[in-house]
Design an enzyme around this catalytic site. Structure first.
Site, PDB file in Angstrom:
ATOM      1  N   GLN A  16       0.615  -1.196   0.198  1.00  0.00           N
ATOM      2  CA  GLN A  16       0.085   0.015  -0.068  1.00  0.00           C
ATOM      3  C   GLN A  16       0.832   1.285  -0.060  1.00  0.00           C
ATOM      4  O   GLN A  16       0.212   2.185  -0.383  1.00  0.00           O
ATOM      5  CB  GLN A  16      -0.836   0.093   1.179  1.00  0.00           C
ATOM      6  CG  GLN A  16      -2.164  -1.055   1.146  1.00  0.00           C
ATOM      7  CD  GLN A  16      -3.006  -1.159   2.110  1.00  0.00           C
ATOM      8  OE1 GLN A  16      -2.473  -1.757   3.253  1.00  0.00           O
ATOM      9  NE2 GLN A  16      -4.250  -0.346   2.062  1.00  0.00           N
ATOM     10  N   HIS A 108       0.611  -9.469   4.877  1.00  0.00           N
ATOM     11  CA  HIS A 108      -0.745  -8.540   4.612  1.00  0.00           C
ATOM     12  C   HIS A 108      -1.002  -8.533   3.201  1.00  0.00           C
ATOM     13  O   HIS A 108      -0.888  -7.848   2.364  1.00  0.00           O
ATOM     14  CB  HIS A 108      -0.026  -7.162   4.962  1.00  0.00           C
ATOM     15  CG  HIS A 108      -1.034  -6.146   5.203  1.00  0.00           C
ATOM     16  ND1 HIS A 108      -1.164  -5.615   6.612  1.00  0.00           N
ATOM     17  CD2 HIS A 108      -2.149  -5.495   4.527  1.00  0.00           C
ATOM     18  CE1 HIS A 108      -2.312  -4.690   6.337  1.00  0.00           C
ATOM     19  NE2 HIS A 108      -2.696  -4.692   5.377  1.00  0.00           N
ATOM     20  N   ASN A 152      -2.233 -10.601   8.568  1.00  0.00           N
ATOM     21  CA  ASN A 152      -3.341  -9.496   8.767  1.00  0.00           C
ATOM     22  C   ASN A 152      -4.644 -10.038   8.327  1.00  0.00           C
ATOM     23  O   ASN A 152      -4.801 -10.328   7.235  1.00  0.00           O
ATOM     24  CB  ASN A 152      -2.742  -8.453   7.812  1.00  0.00           C
ATOM     25  CG  ASN A 152      -3.794  -7.143   8.104  1.00  0.00           C
ATOM     26  OD1 ASN A 152      -3.819  -6.696   9.254  1.00  0.00           O
ATOM     27  ND2 ASN A 152      -4.414  -6.943   6.910  1.00  0.00           N
ATOM     28  N   GLU A 153      -5.587  -9.856   9.053  1.00  0.00           N
ATOM     29  CA  GLU A 153      -6.905 -10.076   8.511  1.00  0.00           C
ATOM     30  C   GLU A 153      -7.280 -11.327   7.805  1.00  0.00           C
ATOM     31  O   GLU A 153      -7.560 -10.956   6.654  1.00  0.00           O
ATOM     32  CB  GLU A 153      -7.663  -8.970   8.053  1.00  0.00           C
ATOM     33  CG  GLU A 153      -7.542  -7.498   8.867  1.00  0.00           C
ATOM     34  CD  GLU A 153      -8.001  -6.266   7.897  1.00  0.00           C
ATOM     35  OE1 GLU A 153      -8.300  -6.238   6.769  1.00  0.00           O
ATOM     36  OE2 GLU A 153      -8.285  -5.235   8.661  1.00  0.00           O
TER      37      GLU A 153
HETATM   38  O1  IFM Z   1      -6.316  -0.714   3.984  1.00  0.00           O
HETATM   39  C1  IFM Z   1      -6.818  -1.678   4.853  1.00  0.00           C
HETATM   40  C2  IFM Z   1      -5.569  -2.454   5.395  1.00  0.00           C
HETATM   41  O2  IFM Z   1      -4.872  -3.021   4.492  1.00  0.00           O
HETATM   42  C3  IFM Z   1      -6.120  -3.582   6.276  1.00  0.00           C
HETATM   43  N1  IFM Z   1      -7.108  -3.283   7.158  1.00  0.00           N
HETATM   44  C4  IFM Z   1      -8.131  -2.390   6.809  1.00  0.00           C
HETATM   45  C5  IFM Z   1      -7.752  -0.996   6.261  1.00  0.00           C
HETATM   46  C6  IFM Z   1      -8.654  -0.214   5.343  1.00  0.00           C
HETATM   47  O3  IFM Z   1      -9.384  -0.721   4.825  1.00  0.00           O
END
Ligand code: IFM
Length: 429
Positions: A16, A108, A152-153
């Site tokens: 990102q 991620h 991550n998530e």
């Molecule tokens: O940008 C994302 C991130 O990569 C993971 N968590 C949520 C953020 C906002 O949507």
């Protein structure tokens, strides 16, 4: 009052912000025209990390979360890019020189393109490949890092890539999603084990967690038992089951004999909470994925709060509710992400105020939160949504790569400095 050792900072992820992440599956996904905007140079953070960390330091941060890009470290199967490895060593050193505690995410959302081409997480050797990468990272930076986030998530990754199909690999299959989730779970336990076996004797005893995205679910019509059922299913499966699966290393419910046989080993030393919003859910059917209901429009709800620029409801009580829900694990909690995309920085100030008030409320009731990492340090590439959503404490002018610190960043700095809530009127311009 927030405790003296509390971690204050912000979070980013490699794809990102870094720019030119050319060996990743996301780069290939973008190149094939699957998204409206390509990540390109992003924030050029790969070159500008020192300047960005200096900014974080000026803002009173004492921690920083970022992710290692697997596709940079291993651009081809088994070929390690020593330059990329040295880069992440420099990143850690730059953080330490500025008294910023690194919080490192190993995965991620992005994978090397070769890994994806060979079947990604479905490949029988996926875990082996991921472990090899983790071992190389541990060898390179392990002894300088205490806080590790394996995934991550995981549920967002599985949902977007294997159910909604809007992220690579673009599948739409509940069966595939379920299998991938199990793979991630397995990969997490292997990484947990590797981190501890390699680093437990180092000066910084490692602590390992997962960044769990929690969503508050309400039923669209609380008087409908079917809506209440759909809400319950979604809440159980998206929030509770995922967190406990990562903690126990398997998906089996606690009362199952096989789960008992697997013993009480735990695979989390802390839980990372990513919190953003609440959703309203209504009944959608009894078969397949329909049992998880469907999100109904917030427009039907008069009592909902303001929204961010992506239309997500801003619901600060939800961070309190999520923290309370996570206490059942009896683990320390790090807020690994919380933030708002908006073009109105006043909204971000209000967001920080309201969410930290709820965090402080939970802490005063004994919830063991040990840090707050805002999403994000910089405006950045919001996946298939492109660059339009502005999540940064610092604005990024993508034409010049200039960073402009927003008042909300100073507001968060004032709270971090005084370790208590500060009136919003006191925000330095
Ligand atoms: O940008 C994302 C991130 O990569 C993971 N968590 C949520 C953020 C906002 O949507």
């Amino acid at each position: 009052m927030f405790p003296p050792a509390f971690l204050w900072g912000a979070a980013t992820s490699a794809h990102q912000v870094e720019g030119h992440n050319i060996h990743s599956d996301w780069w290939a996904w973008e190149a094939s025209g699957k998204v409206k905007e390509r990540s390109g140079a992003a924030c050029e953070h790969y070159e500008r990390f020192r300047e960005d960390f200096a900014l974080a330091q000026q803002l009173g941060h004492n921690a920083h979360r970022f992710s290692i890009e697997w596709s940079r470290i291993e651009p081809e199967p088994g070929r390690w890019d020593e330059g990329a490895i040295a880069h992440y060593q420099e990143v850690i050193q730059a953080l330490r020189e500025r008294a910023l505690e690194p919080v490192v995410t190993l995965f991620h959302f992005t994978s090397p393109q070769w890994f994806s081409e060979q079947g990604g997480w479905r490949h029988p050797q996926a875990i082996e490949r991921f472990s090899r990468y983790v071992e190389r990272v541990l060898e390179a930076i392990g002894s300088s890092v205490r806080y590790w986030v394996t995934f991550n998530e995981p549920m967002i990754y599985v949902y977007q890539g294997y159910i909604a199909g809007v992220w690579p690999p673009g599948q739409r299959s509940w069966t595939a999603a379920f299998r991938i989730f199990e793979r991630l779970l397995h990969a997490h336990t292997v990484a947990y084990h590797l981190i501890h076996s390699r680093l437990d004797h180092s000066a910084r005893k490692p602590v390992v967690g997962v960044a769990k995205h929690m969503v508050i679910f309400n039923s669209c019509n609380p008087r409908s038992w079917k809506d209440r059922f759909a809400r319950w299913m979604r809440h159980r499966c998206f929030n509770g089951v995922v967190a406990s699966a990562f903690d126990r290393g398997h998906l089996l419910p606690r009362f199952w004999l096989a789960a008992k046989r697997a013993g009480y080993r735990r695979y989390l030393d802390f839980i990372g909470l990513n919190y953003y919003t609440r959703d309203f859910v209504h009944f959608n059917g009894w078969t397949g994925g329909k049992v998880f209901g469907e999100v109904c429009s917030l427009a039907h709800h008069r009592d909902t709060g303001p929204r961010n620029s992506l239309g997500w409801e801003v619901y600060p009580e939800g961070i309190y509710e999520s923290l309370r829900q996570l206490t059942r694990f009896g683990l320390p909690i790090l807020i690994t992400e919380n933030g708002v995309c908006t073009n109105d920085d006043g909204q971000r100030v209000q967001f920080i105020h309201d969410h930290l008030t709820q965090v402080s409320r939970a802490m005063s009731e004994g919830v063991p939160v040990f840090g707050y990492l805002h999403w994000s340090l910089l405006d950045n590439y919001e996946w298939h949504e492109g660059f339009a959503p502005r999540f940064g404490l610092a604005e990024v002018d993508y034409a010049t790569q200039e960073r402009r610190v927003r008042p909300s960043a100073r507001y968060l700095a004032a709270i971090a400095k005084t370790r208590q809530m500060v009136a919003m009127s006191g925000v330095p311009p």
